[in-house]
Design an enzyme around this catalytic site. Structure first.
Site, short mmCIF file in Angstrom:
data_model
loop_
_atom_site.label_atom_id
_atom_site.label_comp_id
_atom_site.label_asym_id
_atom_site.label_seq_id
_atom_site.Cartn_x
_atom_site.Cartn_y
_atom_site.Cartn_z
N HIS A 1 -2.88 -24.23 16.60
CA HIS A 1 -1.42 -24.20 16.68
C HIS A 1 -0.97 -23.08 17.61
CE1 HIS A 1 2.30 -22.14 15.48
NE2 HIS A 1 2.80 -23.32 15.18
N ASN A 2 -1.53 -21.89 17.41
CA ASN A 2 -1.13 -20.75 18.23
C ASN A 2 -1.55 -20.93 19.69
OD1 ASN A 2 -0.32 -19.77 15.74
ND2 ASN A 2 -1.05 -17.70 16.15
N SER B 1 3.20 -20.31 9.75
CA SER B 1 3.89 -20.23 11.03
C SER B 1 5.38 -20.42 10.86
CB SER B 1 3.35 -21.29 11.99
OG SER B 1 4.05 -21.24 13.22
N GLU C 1 0.87 -23.14 21.19
CA GLU C 1 2.08 -22.31 21.38
C GLU C 1 2.00 -21.54 22.70
OE1 GLU C 1 3.39 -18.21 19.30
OE2 GLU C 1 3.15 -19.89 17.90
N LYS D 1 -4.48 -23.32 12.27
CA LYS D 1 -3.44 -22.36 12.66
C LYS D 1 -3.77 -21.74 14.01
CE LYS D 1 0.13 -19.55 12.18
NZ LYS D 1 -0.06 -18.42 13.05
N ARG E 1 0.83 -1.21 0.00
CA ARG E 1 0.00 0.00 0.00
C ARG E 1 0.87 1.26 0.00
NH1 ARG E 1 -4.41 0.28 4.63
NH2 ARG E 1 -2.49 0.17 5.86
#
Length: 483
Positions: free
Chosen positions: A188-189, A130, A192, A185, A35
């Protein structure tokens, strides 16, 4: 350089820059746009100089520079910016072209966007990426979902740039329809968050209870990274504890307040929505929230006293116990995360490959560890495995770890050192292995004050009963409430 690019990318921040450099290094020509167009020129003349990049100064120019079917990937801030860019991109694409969101979008947004983009005759992919800056450049873990028809067009690119495990298998494969990729995902986080919190609790116990310095802890984590706990997060914890500034451990100079970007919270909320006990990850999110109340904690520390005791036990044994506690809690974290994915798959009609997900997480991502190979093996042996704790390998491992794990939790509590993730994981383990829990009393309470009814052990499941507990109530029962 080819006249047309294989793929286009919007968003030349840290992840975007490194991912397109990765793509180009694998033989692909990439068109890039940002941008703030000055970033495009700076990149093409800087890190991208002499390489197969096409700089674009507008969305229209970006789309015009792509081979058909056009593939436009966004690595921009989650939320409204993604919707805004979709609207800007659509007018410059044709039927069968593909829009890809590689950011940390919330999966319900990806479900909505997939449906919307498909209604325009286009295809959509929402992919988790990731691995951070290094992963993007050298090989991330990628978790794509969305329009199944889009996968063949991007498969070679995605699997070329993704991390590889020992046998060369890429840490990337098709996850499932609409929001499945971003859901995986998100989980996954969440895992984490849990992994980081239990490591931090072990660190605090070593520092405050065992009075260990950073160098001593560095050696412990160095040793732990050679066995069952071998993982990226243990590895970087080892490195962090060994890093010095002016001769002193830098970690001790860092303010103890942690932030979050929302994915851990989303994981917890999804678990509540689906009725899945995601206790360890939930406590990890709340631990960050408590850390953020720094000023209040400082004030409380001056007026509230806890236990004042000195550790006089076997230090070496406690360190071994800590290793077991970490490993046991780690098993619980993944068991809960997988349980959540299984329930979400039922809810959204996704056909998730649980062994394949473990492979995607085996390399490139933040939670990568040797442990994941065992998860893949478990689901390869039994694709319908209901919970990791029921797999013979993990059952044996968690049973072996529990003695040390219990000693750690009991000792920490007696010394007044908070270990919310380690203890909640242990409580889940004990609850999961219990044939009977006290919910019978809870159901009686609910029926007493709200006539919510209950089932009986001496009657078939599915039959509901109400008791007039006080003799003053009637026989009318509320509708049953299932959780």
């Amino acid at each position: 350089m080819k006249k047309l690019a294989d793929i286009g990318l919007i968003g030349l921040a840290v992840m975007g820059e490194n991912l397109v450099l990765n793509m180009e290094s694998k033989g692909y020509t990439v068109a890039v746009y940002n941008r703030t167009v000055e970033k495009v020129d700076k990149f093409v003349k800087g890190r991208g100089a002499g390489k197969n990049f096409i700089g674009a100064h507008s969305i229209e120019e970006l789309c015009a520079s792509l081979e058909k079917p056009r593939k436009v990937m966004m690595l921009v801030k989650a939320g409204q910016p993604v919707d805004d860019f979709i609207e800007l991109i659509i007018p410059h694409l044709e039927e069968g072209d593909i829009i890809i969101d590689g950011g940390n979008s919330h999966f319900p947004d990806t479900i909505r966007r997939t449906k919307y983009v498909e209604s325009k005759g286009l295809l959509y992919i929402g992919t988790g990426v990731s691995g951070g800056e290094e992963g993007a450049l050298k090989g991330p873990s990628m978790m794509p979902g969305g329009s199944p028809a889009a996968w063949p067009a991007v498969k070679d690119i995605f699997q070329s740039v993704a991390a590889k495990v020992e046998d060369g298998s890429p840490c990337c494969d098709w996850v499932g329809e609409d929001g499945a990729g971003h859901f995986v995902k998100m989980v996954h986080n969440g895992i984490e968050y849990g992994d980081m919190q239990i490591i931090c609790e072990a660190y605090q116990l070593m520092k405050e209870m065992l009075d260990m310095n950073a160098d001593e802890m560095h050696e412990v984590f160095k040793e732990w990274n050679k066995g069952d706990l071998d993982s990226y997060l243990i590895e970087i914890t080892r490195d962090i504890l060994g890093y010095k500034e002016d001769g002193e451990a830098l970690v001790e100079k860092i303010l103890d307040t942690a932030g979050q970007k929302g994915t851990g919270k989303w994981t917890g909320v999804s678990a509540l929505d689906l009725g899945i006990p995601l206790t360890l990850i939930g406590e990890s999110v709340f631990a960050r929230c408590l850390s953020a109340q720094k000023d209040l904690r400082v004030e409380a520390s001056k007026v509230i006293e806890g236990p004042n005791v000195k550790f006089e036990g076997d230090k070496a044994q406690m360190i071994n116990d800590l290793k077991d506690a970490l490993f046991g809690a780690k098993i619980i974290s993944y068991a809960q995360g997988y349980n959540l994915m299984m329930e979400a798959a039922k809810e959204h009609n996704w056909n998730l490959n649980y062994g394949g997900i473990a492979l995607m997480w085996r390399g490139g991502c933040i939670i990568r560890s040797v442990f994941l190979a065992d998860i893949k093996t478990a689901f390869d042996k039994n694709p319908t495995l209901a919970n990791l704790l029921l797999d013979p390998y993990f059952k044996r491992k968690v049973e072996k770890a529990q003695a040390g794990w219990r000693r750690v939790c009991a000792t920490a509590l007696s010394y007044g050192i908070p270990v919310p993730a380690l203890t909640s994981a242990l409580c889940y383990f004990d609850g999961f292995r219990s044939e009977r829990l006290p919910a019978n009393l809870l159901q009686a309470q609910r029926d007493y004050f709200g006539a919510h009814t209950y089932e009986r052990t001496d009657k078939p499941r599915g039959e509901f009963f109400h008791t007039n507990w006080t003799g003053r109530g009637g026989d009318t029962a509320s509708t049953t409430y299932d959780v």
